[in-house]
Every structure is written in C-alpha cells, then in structure tokens.
Design an enzyme around this catalytic site. Sequence first.
Site, PDB file in Angstrom:
ATOM      1  N   ASN A 145       0.863  -1.180   0.000  1.00 54.91           N
ATOM      2  CA  ASN A 145       0.000   0.000   0.000  1.00 54.91           C
ATOM      3  C   ASN A 145       0.897   1.226   0.000  1.00 54.91           C
ATOM      4  O   ASN A 145       1.877   1.287   0.748  1.00 54.91           O
ATOM      5  CB  ASN A 145      -0.888  -0.048   1.247  1.00 54.91           C
ATOM      6  N   CYS A 148      -7.066   8.247   2.524  1.00 52.21           N
ATOM      7  CA  CYS A 148      -6.846   8.435   3.961  1.00 52.21           C
ATOM      8  C   CYS A 148      -7.616   9.667   4.430  1.00 52.21           C
ATOM      9  O   CYS A 148      -7.476  10.735   3.843  1.00 52.21           O
ATOM     10  CB  CYS A 148      -5.363   8.607   4.265  1.00 52.21           C
TER      11      CYS A 148
END
Lengths: 308, 262
Positions: free
Chosen positions: A104, A135
């Site tokens: 990631n 995020c």
Amino acid sequence: MANKKTADLKVNLGKLKLKNPVMTASGTFGYGDEYSEFIDINKLGAVVVKGLSLKPKEGNPPPRIAETPAGMLNAIGLQNIGIDSFIKKKLPFLRQFKTPVIVNFFGDSIAEYVKTAKKLNAIKGIHALEMNISCPNKQAGWSIFGTDPKVTFKVVSEVRKMTDLTLIVKLSPNVTDIALMARVAEDAGADAVSLINTLTGMAIDIKTKRPKLANITGGLSGPAVKPVAVRMVWECYKSLSIPVIGMGGIISAADAIEFILAGASAVAVGTGNFINPEATVNIIKGIKSFMLSEGIKSIKDLRGSVKC
Amino acid sequence: MSRLFKASVSENKELIKNHYLLTLNPLKKIKKPEPGQFFMLSVDKGLDPLLKRPLSIHRLTGGNLQFLYRVVGSGTNILSEKKTGDILELIGPLGKGFPFKKTQKNIILVAGGLGIAPIFALAETLAKIPPPAPPVLLFQGARTEDEVLCIDKLKSIGIDPIISTDNGTLGEKGNIVSVLKKYLTRHSLPVNRYILYACGPEPMLKSLSSLAIKHKLKGYIALEQHMACGLGTCLGCVVNTIDGYKRVCKEGPVFPIEKIVW
C-alpha cells in the site's frame, strides 16, 4: 475417496492469484513481523502492508485513537518508515512466505505517486500495489485524490503507466457516489478496487469539551461501519467489471461471507486483527467450513450471489 | 511461543471503592513478565467495548497474574463485574519493562495513585535480589488515605514508603513530587549514586521529569496510553520523545525520563 468434500477458496485479482480470499487491511498488520507470532503468514491470501511513502513520515500528534461503540477512530496520519527502509528491513522477512505481498502506498502529489509506483514496480517480492487515495487524516487538499473524479482519474492513470503489477485502488467512502469513483478507477486502468477506507468521524470528551483525537477528526473502523461497507461493495460490484476487495468491520467468517455475497472477490481484515491477532486464520477456516456445510464447491459461486 | 492465552479469574476483589485486585490463573504456560510490562485483556466477548485493555502487571503469585486497576470507563467497569471462574483472553507480556538488573545504585521509586501497580512489581522484584541488594526508597502519593494502596504488602518486603496525600489525611499534604523535591534538597544526595523509577498520572510524571532534569537524576518512567493492538502495528499509542514519536506498547511503556517531550 469418493465422498471427499472439497472447497476451492482460490481467487484471482487481475494477474494476482490468491490461495484464499482473506487479506490483511493496510495499517492494521504492520509489515507482518509482529503477527507472525500468532498466525502462520503462509495461510493468508495476501499481506497488505502499512501504507508507505517515498520518505518516512512522522504522522499525527497523539492522542491518535479513540474507541467508539463497536468501533474505533484513528488519526495515525500515515506514519511510516518510508520505502527504502521497508525494502531493506521489512521485505526480506515477508519474502520467506508463500503469500503475496501487496504494498500500500501514497504520495502528496501526482508526481510523488508516480515516482513511488515506479520504484516499487522494480522490487522483487512485491506482488501487487494498492494505491491509497482515501486516507481521511491527511492535510486539507489531499482528499481530492479520492473524492474528485478528475483528479482520481489522473493519478490512477499516471500510476498505471508506471507498473505492470496488479494495481488496486483503495477508495474513500466519504463520497456521494462510490460506484462512480470505482468506475473512474477502472477506466483509469485499475485491476481492482478495495473498499472501504475509514469513514470520517469525531468524538468529544464531554468533561474537557475537547475532541478525543489531537487531529480533531479521524477515521472510523470496526464492526460499526460494516453495513455501510457491505452496501458500498454491492454498489461497486454491480457497476464494475474488475474485482472488488471488500473490507470494513470484518471480524468473523460470517462477516467475510456477507461481503462476498455482496460481490467481493476478496476481503481484508483490519480492526479485527486488533481484537484478535488470530482473526484472519480463523476467518479462513470459517469460510471453508461454511462452504463445506453448504455444499459450495468454489468461492466464486458465492460471489455476488445475494438475492435482491 | 504465541503470547495469546486464556486465563480464569481466581479472584476479583474490591479493595476500596472503584479499586480492584484481579487475580488470573493462565490456562497455559506463559512467559514470565518483567515489572513494567503489560498485558492486553479482553473484558467482554461483545462488540462494545471492542478493544482489549492494557494493564500493567502488579504481581506474580505462584503461577497467577495480579492486576491492580481502577474503574475509569466502560471497559474497567465490565472487568470489575468478573466473577471467579470467568475466562478472559489476554496477550502478553508486552512492551519493555523497567531496566534494573545491573543497577548497583540507590533506588528511588515514585508512585502516584494507581502508579503503585507496576512500582510495587518492581519493588518486590528488587527485594528478591540477593544481598547486597540496592537500598530502596519509595515515595507514594495518592488523593486520600484510602487510596494509599499496598501498604501492608510493601511492609512485608521491608519497604516503609514516604507518603503524601492531596487532602493530608495520610503523610504530608500535597503532591509526592514536591515531597521528593524537599527530600532531595534536604539530603543533597549525590545524584550519580541514585536512580529513579516512577509511574503515575501524567501531571505527576511531567513535574517529576523537570525535577529529575534539574537535579540531573537519571531514571525511568512507565507511561499509560490508549491502545488498539498492543503489539506495535497500529501506531495508535505513540508518545512524543526527543527522538520523535515512539510507541508506548513497543519501545515503552517504560522510557528514560529525560526522553519524553511533555
């Protein structure tokens, strides 16, 4: 044996072949080393590592987490050791397992995403990339990567040019139409989408009248978000031709199966790892016994089979 | 060896209002904890509360683990209702404990409130060091006389603490750090022969830290923080140090006192 019952758990995500559909969710499994004490990493479908950036990141000031009913808020702020340290110190450990490693990663600009993907593409022992464009705890302005379809298309298509690894795009649930964002990722060349990242939330201490997180807001995860996640997976599944990786509050095999029925090709366990470090392997076992008891030969037969 | 295990409740005794001593019998062989290390305890099988609770080890008795805790929220409230025979799931021992093995110095222990839980663990371990054991001085602060815990247990290992309470019902009135400060000034201790170990509420540790730095006194403090995993992966429990953010669960919970940025 003539009567031997079997259950085929194998799934594909683009070129990536998984022995079963259960992965770890980024940021909840570190780089695997801490959890190898509790589970056999060889049993996992894939390991998704903590989000990485070109340079190490310090993350947000504490307090970074707050527990909420059936869930938790976090505002870690993508603290990470940086790609170079990961390759040198953490990847050799993960390479010894027969489990694909999905890295990631994120950037603070399109150029940074591109540079990071290019660098990761050349590293042996990395089997797929998951782009974090979602995020909830980054600085103002960053969220456009995951919420503005034009920017999403641009960043995903630029990264696509840099890598022939399986490219997964991790989507934000903090949008009005997640299926639209998923289609944009598919059109830009993603091999799969993963969802959901955490939902932006807030908790307040009523005595001090201050937010419980230093960052004020954070991302909500855990069983509390599961119905939202299942709904979003189902919406994306109906709308896409690429695989969907479902996550959000999975702590049991039943939870995982729910996501698969909604259309997930694979699932990831996140906060569930904190509740029980053996959660992933228990879920794999549970899916298998469900399939055997229900007479389901292949996990593919379950996918998207919700009767609506 | 996996540090995940189940334990049955041997006893969960209310010592004073809201303060409990929990004795657990592990159902498998576990690694011996060091003073200052902690365990993650699941208080319930349901979804609320969701996460395990970190509690520092208070005492090892036979093969049993003892934890001293105060009811502060929903998790500890559920824990307080556990009955003999109930089964809990734990992970541990976790984190780094107090480094003390090679110390030949005079030892100053400082405990504020429930900070006595790990400090007693350390005191008891130090008391077992074969002679010549290092001399130990304990400063213990609490809000009231009732909340001055472990007095009898401390006496049994030969420690007579210097006590202060916020309301003056036992020992000196005021906070324990000012009592220590007076002591240091009055005795003009050669600081290089002393080492400090402390645990307590954040304001206490903060003022202790400036006192220690002022007097050039070296030592270690055990910190408390909300945790999700307890294993070092979630990065949720960090504390700010002069070397950047450090995980309380992994690099801590015990840190050199001069490292913490308050």
